[in-house]
Design a protein around this motif. Structure first.
Motif, PDB file in Angstrom:
ATOM      1  N   PRO A  93     -35.038  27.705  60.639  1.00 59.69           N
ATOM      2  CA  PRO A  93     -35.163  28.254  62.028  1.00 59.69           C
ATOM      3  C   PRO A  93     -34.350  27.529  63.043  1.00 59.69           C
ATOM      4  O   PRO A  93     -33.788  28.024  64.223  1.00 59.69           O
ATOM      5  N   LEU A  96     -30.631  29.459  63.771  1.00 58.49           N
ATOM      6  CA  LEU A  96     -30.756  30.584  64.144  1.00 58.49           C
ATOM      7  C   LEU A  96     -29.587  30.623  65.182  1.00 58.49           C
ATOM      8  O   LEU A  96     -28.928  31.547  65.422  1.00 58.49           O
ATOM      9  N   SER A 106     -34.372  36.434  67.327  1.00 59.62           N
ATOM     10  CA  SER A 106     -34.510  35.992  65.890  1.00 59.62           C
ATOM     11  C   SER A 106     -35.416  34.899  65.615  1.00 59.62           C
ATOM     12  O   SER A 106     -36.201  34.805  64.733  1.00 59.62           O
ATOM     13  N   ASN A 110     -38.702  35.109  63.036  1.00 57.95           N
ATOM     14  CA  ASN A 110     -39.175  34.305  62.170  1.00 57.95           C
ATOM     15  C   ASN A 110     -40.553  33.770  62.106  1.00 57.95           C
ATOM     16  O   ASN A 110     -41.220  33.684  61.264  1.00 57.95           O
ATOM     17  N   SER A 113     -42.828  36.384  60.744  1.00 59.89           N
ATOM     18  CA  SER A 113     -42.676  36.622  59.443  1.00 59.89           C
ATOM     19  C   SER A 113     -43.669  35.855  58.542  1.00 59.89           C
ATOM     20  O   SER A 113     -43.965  35.947  57.360  1.00 59.89           O
ATOM     21  N   GLU A 114     -44.269  34.715  59.303  1.00 59.89           N
ATOM     22  CA  GLU A 114     -45.036  33.778  58.687  1.00 59.89           C
ATOM     23  C   GLU A 114     -46.509  34.353  58.388  1.00 59.89           C
ATOM     24  O   GLU A 114     -47.165  34.242  57.462  1.00 59.89           O
ATOM     25  N   GLU A 163     -31.716  36.642  56.572  1.00 59.01           N
ATOM     26  CA  GLU A 163     -32.331  35.253  56.932  1.00 59.01           C
ATOM     27  C   GLU A 163     -33.818  35.612  56.873  1.00 59.01           C
ATOM     28  O   GLU A 163     -34.419  34.555  56.341  1.00 59.01           O
ATOM     29  N   LEU A 164     -34.371  36.687  57.461  1.00 60.77           N
ATOM     30  CA  LEU A 164     -35.745  36.978  57.650  1.00 60.77           C
ATOM     31  C   LEU A 164     -36.463  36.841  56.037  1.00 60.77           C
ATOM     32  O   LEU A 164     -37.405  36.444  55.704  1.00 60.77           O
ATOM     33  N   PHE A 167     -36.377  33.454  54.622  1.00 60.13           N
ATOM     34  CA  PHE A 167     -37.425  32.598  55.409  1.00 60.13           C
ATOM     35  C   PHE A 167     -38.950  33.082  54.763  1.00 60.13           C
ATOM     36  O   PHE A 167     -39.701  32.418  54.685  1.00 60.13           O
ATOM     37  N   SER A 171     -41.599  30.584  52.953  1.00 60.94           N
ATOM     38  CA  SER A 171     -42.878  30.589  53.492  1.00 60.94           C
ATOM     39  C   SER A 171     -43.895  30.968  52.406  1.00 60.94           C
ATOM     40  O   SER A 171     -45.184  30.139  52.525  1.00 60.94           O
TER      41      SER A 171
END
Length: 271
Positions: A93, A96, A106, A110, A113-114, A163-164, A167, A171
């Motif tokens: 993160p 970014l 972004s 991020n 997305s968790e 990237e997503l 990540f 996670s």
């Protein structure tokens, strides 16, 4: 304060430590009123092996983890995996701002997305093999992180998507690794083992800002390094035993006996 007043100590941990009365009292406070009266009678005939190695020493459990060969062979790989995941989870993160995409969007994507990452872990953890899952998610995170580092107009359009995915995978691997660690170690040393893995994760996060800062000064891509580190560290999952569906042990001797029995059965099969 809420934890202190409303969360009970683990009855299993109390029982292993020989604090039988406290374990029964805790179970009585949790159990329905119709069952609380028979708990003392149920525990009266139960024999247990109290762990006698602690002697009140704070570091005794860490010493046990290091001295026991089978425990150290589990602790070292999970800490290496945790280190690799920590670099990506805490460092990605921060990088970014180096991507050709709106920084605020972004960061928001991020963070969001968790949520599906936790949801996937909750819904599928009962069906997922821990060993394969950690290996798969770290590999996916590594591959997409390296792809995110590739130069060119074509790659720049897809950078935020890559990237997503990276990540999200890191996670999910983070969540599964902590559950995996809990299942790998018996009750008497589980707290220490989990704390050490957590420290390895945070220690990995220390290098994230350094890599992002290095990218600003040099041509080295931090995302390329993130991908290589998490991908290589995830390979250490092959050194760990599968724990899905296994009974969690309470003492080191109990776990060691189970470990020897598993090795003997494998030897018999090979013979």
């Amino acid at each position: 304060m809420l934890v202190h007043f409303f969360v009970h100590e683990s009855p299993r941990w109390l029982f292993v430590r020989g604090r039988k009365e406290e374990a029964v009292a805790t179970l009585k406070s949790i159990a329905p009123p119709s069952h609380s009266g028979c708990l003392t009678w149920s525990f009266s005939g139960v024999s247990f092996e109290q762990e006698t190695c602690n002697n009140g020493n704070v570091y005794s459990t860490i010493k046990m983890l290091v001295q026991k060969g089978w425990a150290f062979r589990r602790l070292l790989p999970v800490m290496v995996i945790g280190f690799g995941i920590g670099i990506v989870y805490y460092g990605m993160p921060l990088g970014l701002g180096n991507l050709s995409f709106n920084l605020y969007l972004s960061v928001t994507f991020n963070a969001l997305s968790e949520l599906p990452s936790s949801l996937v872990t909750i819904l599928l953890i009962g069906k997922l093999n821990r060993k394969i899952s950690v290996l798969a998610f770290t590999m996916i995170s590594g591959i997409f992180s390296v792809m995110c580092a590739l130069k060119g107009q074509v790659w720049a359009r897809f950078q935020i998507g890559l990237e997503l995915i990276s990540f999200f995978s890191a996670s999910t691997a983070f969540n599964i690794l902590l559950i995996f660690t809990i299942e790998l170690f018996p009750t008497c040393v589980r707290n220490s083992a989990t704390s050490l893995v957590r420290q390895a994760l945070v220690f990995g996060g220390v290098f994230g800002p350094m890599l992002v800062a290095a990218e600003s000064r040099n041509e080295i891509s931090s995302y390329g390094v993130f991908g290589l580190v998490i991908g290589c560290s995830g390979l250490f999952a092959v050194c760990l035993p599968e724990t899905r569906g296994r009974t969690i042990c309470d003492t080191m001797d109990e776990e060691e006996h189970k470990e020897k029995a598993a090795c003997n059965s494998v030897g018999d099969v090979l013979a």
